[in-house]
Enzyme design. Structure first.
Site, PDB file in Angstrom:
ATOM      1  N   ASP A  23      83.585 134.372  51.816  1.00  0.00           N
ATOM      2  CA  ASP A  23      84.354 134.321  50.569  1.00  0.00           C
ATOM      3  C   ASP A  23      85.829 134.650  50.809  1.00  0.00           C
ATOM      4  O   ASP A  23      86.158 135.394  51.729  1.00  0.00           O
ATOM      5  CB  ASP A  23      83.735 135.321  49.576  1.00  0.00           C
ATOM      6  CG  ASP A  23      84.207 135.064  48.155  1.00  0.00           C
ATOM      7  OD1 ASP A  23      84.760 133.976  47.880  1.00  0.00           O
ATOM      8  OD2 ASP A  23      84.018 135.963  47.314  1.00  0.00           O
ATOM      9  N   GLY A  26      90.168 130.724  49.047  1.00  0.00           N
ATOM     10  CA  GLY A  26      91.155 130.355  48.023  1.00  0.00           C
ATOM     11  C   GLY A  26      92.222 131.432  47.885  1.00  0.00           C
ATOM     12  O   GLY A  26      93.428 131.138  47.872  1.00  0.00           O
ATOM     13  N   ARG A  27      91.793 132.707  47.822  1.00  0.00           N
ATOM     14  CA  ARG A  27      92.754 133.807  47.673  1.00  0.00           C
ATOM     15  C   ARG A  27      93.658 133.926  48.899  1.00  0.00           C
ATOM     16  O   ARG A  27      94.846 134.199  48.783  1.00  0.00           O
ATOM     17  CB  ARG A  27      92.013 135.128  47.415  1.00  0.00           C
ATOM     18  CG  ARG A  27      91.625 135.300  45.961  1.00  0.00           C
ATOM     19  CD  ARG A  27      90.607 136.396  45.780  1.00  0.00           C
ATOM     20  NE  ARG A  27      89.276 135.951  46.159  1.00  0.00           N
ATOM     21  CZ  ARG A  27      88.212 136.746  46.216  1.00  0.00           C
ATOM     22  NH1 ARG A  27      88.333 138.022  45.938  1.00  0.00           N
ATOM     23  NH2 ARG A  27      87.037 136.249  46.529  1.00  0.00           N
ATOM     24  N   TRP A  28      93.068 133.682  50.066  1.00  0.00           N
ATOM     25  CA  TRP A  28      93.853 133.728  51.313  1.00  0.00           C
ATOM     26  C   TRP A  28      95.010 132.744  51.205  1.00  0.00           C
ATOM     27  O   TRP A  28      96.152 133.063  51.535  1.00  0.00           O
ATOM     28  CB  TRP A  28      92.957 133.376  52.495  1.00  0.00           C
ATOM     29  CG  TRP A  28      93.623 133.461  53.837  1.00  0.00           C
ATOM     30  CD1 TRP A  28      93.629 134.525  54.684  1.00  0.00           C
ATOM     31  CD2 TRP A  28      94.386 132.420  54.486  1.00  0.00           C
ATOM     32  NE1 TRP A  28      94.348 134.226  55.816  1.00  0.00           N
ATOM     33  CE2 TRP A  28      94.816 132.941  55.716  1.00  0.00           C
ATOM     34  CE3 TRP A  28      94.743 131.129  54.141  1.00  0.00           C
ATOM     35  CZ2 TRP A  28      95.598 132.213  56.608  1.00  0.00           C
ATOM     36  CZ3 TRP A  28      95.526 130.382  55.026  1.00  0.00           C
ATOM     37  CH2 TRP A  28      95.937 130.927  56.249  1.00  0.00           C
ATOM     38  N   ASN A  71      78.807 125.353  43.426  1.00  0.00           N
ATOM     39  CA  ASN A  71      80.160 124.958  43.834  1.00  0.00           C
ATOM     40  C   ASN A  71      80.555 123.553  43.380  1.00  0.00           C
ATOM     41  O   ASN A  71      81.730 123.190  43.431  1.00  0.00           O
ATOM     42  CB  ASN A  71      80.330 125.070  45.372  1.00  0.00           C
ATOM     43  CG  ASN A  71      80.451 126.499  45.863  1.00  0.00           C
ATOM     44  OD1 ASN A  71      80.117 126.822  47.000  1.00  0.00           O
ATOM     45  ND2 ASN A  71      80.964 127.403  45.016  1.00  0.00           N
ATOM     46  N   ARG A  74      83.509 122.973  40.926  1.00  0.00           N
ATOM     47  CA  ARG A  74      84.920 123.002  41.329  1.00  0.00           C
ATOM     48  C   ARG A  74      85.550 121.617  41.192  1.00  0.00           C
ATOM     49  O   ARG A  74      84.846 120.616  41.064  1.00  0.00           O
ATOM     50  CB  ARG A  74      85.033 123.487  42.772  1.00  0.00           C
ATOM     51  CG  ARG A  74      84.555 124.904  42.901  1.00  0.00           C
ATOM     52  CD  ARG A  74      84.809 125.446  44.276  1.00  0.00           C
ATOM     53  NE  ARG A  74      84.354 126.829  44.318  1.00  0.00           N
ATOM     54  CZ  ARG A  74      84.822 127.751  45.138  1.00  0.00           C
ATOM     55  NH1 ARG A  74      85.752 127.456  46.012  1.00  0.00           N
ATOM     56  NH2 ARG A  74      84.361 128.978  45.109  1.00  0.00           N
TER      57      ARG A  74
HETATM   58  C1  FPP Z   1      84.447 130.585  49.405  1.00  0.00           C
HETATM   59  O1  FPP Z   1      85.822 130.871  49.222  1.00  0.00           O
HETATM   60  C2  FPP Z   1      84.299 129.498  50.366  1.00  0.00           C
HETATM   61  C3  FPP Z   1      83.679 128.294  50.122  1.00  0.00           C
HETATM   62  C4  FPP Z   1      83.065 127.948  48.832  1.00  0.00           C
HETATM   63  C5  FPP Z   1      83.635 127.237  51.144  1.00  0.00           C
HETATM   64  C6  FPP Z   1      83.216 127.689  52.519  1.00  0.00           C
HETATM   65  C7  FPP Z   1      83.555 126.607  53.468  1.00  0.00           C
HETATM   66  C8  FPP Z   1      84.115 126.790  54.671  1.00  0.00           C
HETATM   67  C9  FPP Z   1      84.402 128.117  55.254  1.00  0.00           C
HETATM   68  C10 FPP Z   1      84.502 125.624  55.512  1.00  0.00           C
HETATM   69  C11 FPP Z   1      83.354 124.830  56.050  1.00  0.00           C
HETATM   70  C12 FPP Z   1      82.513 125.596  57.025  1.00  0.00           C
HETATM   71  C13 FPP Z   1      81.574 125.066  57.821  1.00  0.00           C
HETATM   72  C14 FPP Z   1      80.730 125.967  58.630  1.00  0.00           C
HETATM   73  C15 FPP Z   1      81.303 123.618  57.938  1.00  0.00           C
HETATM   74  P1  FPP Z   1      86.448 130.646  47.785  1.00  0.00           P
HETATM   75  O2  FPP Z   1      87.033 129.273  47.729  1.00  0.00           O
HETATM   76  O3  FPP Z   1      85.431 130.917  46.723  1.00  0.00           O
HETATM   77  O4  FPP Z   1      87.574 131.735  47.766  1.00  0.00           O
HETATM   78  P2  FPP Z   1      88.143 132.498  46.482  1.00  0.00           P
HETATM   79  O5  FPP Z   1      87.011 133.314  45.929  1.00  0.00           O
HETATM   80  O6  FPP Z   1      89.238 133.347  47.052  1.00  0.00           O
HETATM   81  O7  FPP Z   1      88.649 131.444  45.538  1.00  0.00           O
END
Ligand code: FPP
Length: 258
Positions: A23, A26-28, A71, A74
Site C-alpha cells: 500500500d 498513490g501517496r508516494w 480496485n 478506480r
Molecule cells: C496500493 O497503493 C497499490 C496497488 C493497488 C497496486 C499494486 C501494484 C503494484 C505494486 C505494481 C504491480 C506489481 C506486480 C507484482 C506485478 P495505492 O494506490 O492504494 O496507494 P494509496 O493508498 O497511497 O493511494
C-alpha cells in the site's frame, strides 16, 4: 535461492509464507507532485526487489496483493496502467524466475481478468509450474470474500455430483478441511506473516480464510520505499511473537492445543 551460508536455525525460524499488502503507491507519488501511476511504477520496482530479497532469504511462499476485486472502482486509466504493469512484469521477469527456480502462481478470479493478462498469467504459471524454489503468488482480481464464495461453489458442485446427496448429507459433508481444499491454492500453507505498508491497520479483504492465525506487521513506509532491510526487520519482529494458535504455552515452551 537461500544464501548458501544461511544457518539451519535461522532457516527454521523463517516464516514459510509471507503475504504483503503493498500500500501507499498513490501517496508516494502525490507527495512528490507526481501522478499516481508513477507510484505504481516505483511499486513494481519494489515488488521485484522484494521477490529477490525473499527468495535470497529462503522464504518458501510470497503472496503479493497486486489488485483487489474492489480496485476496479478506480479510474479506468489507473486500472489499465496496473494491468499493463502486470503484463510487463510477467514478460520481463521470466528469465529471473527461471534462473532462480521461482514458481509463479495466481490467487483470485482468473475469469474476471482482461484476456491479455489472463493469457500471460496462465502461460507464466504453466511455464514455471515445475520450478522448486520460492513460490510467488500474485493475488490479482483477488478478494477474500470472493475466494470464499468461489470455494463454496466448487464445494457444492463437487458434493452434488455424487448420487443421492440431499441437503442433510451435503451439510454433514461440509468440514473445514474439505472446504479448504476448494480454496484457490489449497496446497499452500496459511500465511505466517502479513506485512502491510503505508500505516493502515486494515486487512482490506486479503486472505480472509487463510489469515485466521497470521501475525501482522504494519510499516509506516510507503510501498515504493520498502527495502530488503525492512523485510528483515519484519521477520525479526515475527520471530519474537508468541504464536499459540488458540492453545496454551506449556512449561516446556511448546504450544498445547486444547
Ligand atoms: C496500493 O497503493 C497499490 C496497488 C493497488 C497496486 C499494486 C501494484 C503494484 C505494486 C505494481 C504491480 C506489481 C506486480 C507484482 C506485478 P495505492 O494506490 O492504494 O496507494 P494509496 O493508498 O497511497 O493511494
Amino acid at each position: 535461492m537461500p544464501d548458501e551460508n544461511s544457518s539451519r536455525s535461522s532457516l527454521l525460524s523463517l516464516p514459510p509464507h509471507v503475504g504483503i499488502i503493498m500500500d501507499g503507491n498513490g501517496r508516494w507519488a502525490q507527495e512528490r507532485g507526481q501522478i499516481r501511476t508513477q507510484g505504481h511504477l516505483e511499486g513494481l520496482k519494489a515488488a521485484k526487489a522484494m521477490v529477490k530479497a525473499a527468495s535470497d532469504l529462503g522464504i518458501r511462499y510470497l503472496t503479493l496483493f497486486t489488485f483487489s476485486t474492489e480496485n476496479w472502482k478506480r479510474a479506468a486509466d489507473e486500472v489499465g496502467f496496473i494491468m499493463g504493469l502486470v503484463i510487463k512484469y510477467l514478460k520481463a521477469e521470466y528469465d529471473f524466475a527461471r534462473e532462480n527456480r521461482i514458481r509463479v502462481r495466481h490467487a483470485g478470479d482468473m475469469a474476471g481478468l482482461p484476456e491479455d493478462v489472463r493469457k500471460d498469467l496462465q502461460e507464466t504459471c504453466e511455464a514455471t509450474a515445475n520450478f522448486t524454489g520460492m513460490q510467488v503468488i500474485l493475488a490479482l482480481n483477488y478478494g477474500g470474500r470472493d475466494e470464499i464464495i468461489r470455494a463454496f461453489r466448487r464445494f457444492a458442485l463437487r458434493a452434488f455430483r455424487e448420487p443421492g446427496v440431499d441437503a442433510e448429507k451435503f451439510l454433514a459433508s461440509l468440514t473445514e478441511t474439505g472446504f479448504r481444499e476448494c480454496l484457490d491454492n489449497p496446497d499452500i500453507p496459511d500465511p505466517d506473516l502479513i506485512i502491510r505498508t503505508a500505516g493502515e491497520f486494515r486487512i482490506s479483504n486479503f486472505l480472509l480464510w487463510e489469515a485466521a492465525y497470521t501475525e501482522y506487521y504494519i510499516s509506516q513506509k510507503y510501498w515504493p520505499d520498502w527495502t530488503k532491510e525492512d523485510l528483515e526487520e519484519a521477520i525479526e519482529t515475527f520471530r519474537k511473537r508468541d504464536r499459540r494458535f488458540g492453545g496454551l504455552k506449556s512449561q516446556s515452551g511448546e504450544t498445547v492445543h486444547e
